[in-house]
Design a protein around this motif. Structure first.
Motif: not given
Length: 185
Positions: A62-63, A108-113, A69-76
């Motif tokens: 994740v950059e 604060m923590v942002n685990s997506k980025s 900008v589209k982030q990579p997604l998991n199977k869900n």
């Protein structure tokens, strides 16, 4: 890549499975692109079938955190989360950047980025326009996110920074510990 089928003047189909990239280049140097050539025997080779290089599986990181900008997604269909070594409320020391050496708390923590917000670190100035005629404009100082790899956990008692480790305590619960001091978080 210009053409999917190429005419070769000295192509030998019985050698096709053992052709390496260097051999393919040497055979391609003797190519004839016109069918009226006296050396042409009518054989065709496809580049896709003669390649012996296997593609490695793709890995992604994740950059970007921009909205467009589209982030990579998991199977869900959810964003892939970044595994982080810090949590909200941890005391950390900044190890890289303009605020290197500052000790503060994670707010604060942002685990997506993979970014975190640390109190009084990476301060940015925002100029706010007045919304109404009576209201005055203002200049706001606020924290901007930094990447979690730019901080290390910090022990206030020993005043030393440390990596994080994991241990199972007496109750059978997995807890985070500071590697340098051994204290639990």
């Amino acid at each position: 890549r210009a053409a999917s089928h190429l005419k070769l003047s000295s192509f030998q189909p019985h050698l096709l499975p053992t052709v390496k990239m260097a051999g393919l280049v040497s055979q391609m140097s003797a190519m004839s692109l016109s069918s009226k050539s006296t050396m042409f025997n009518g054989s065709r080779a496809t580049l896709a079938s003669s390649r012996s290089v296997a593609a490695a599986p793709r890995t992604f990181t994740v950059e970007a955190v921009k909205k467009w900008v589209k982030q990579p997604l998991n199977k869900n269909g959810k964003p892939v989360l970044v595994k982080m070594h810090v949590m909200k409320g941890d005391t950390v020391q900044v190890v890289a950047g303009a605020d290197k050496g500052k000790v503060s708390e994670v707010t604060m923590v942002n685990s997506k980025s993979g970014k975190i917000l640390v109190k009084d670190v990476n301060m940015q100035t925002k100029h706010m326009k007045p919304r109404t005629a009576e209201e005055a404009g203002q200049i706001i100082q606020r924290e901007a996110p930094i990447h979690h790899s730019n901080v290390m956990l910090y022990s206030k008692e020993k005043e030393v920074r440390s990596r994080v480790g994991y241990r199972v305590n007496g109750e059978g619960k997995k807890v985070r510990v500071l590697v340098a001091t051994g204290e639990e978080l």
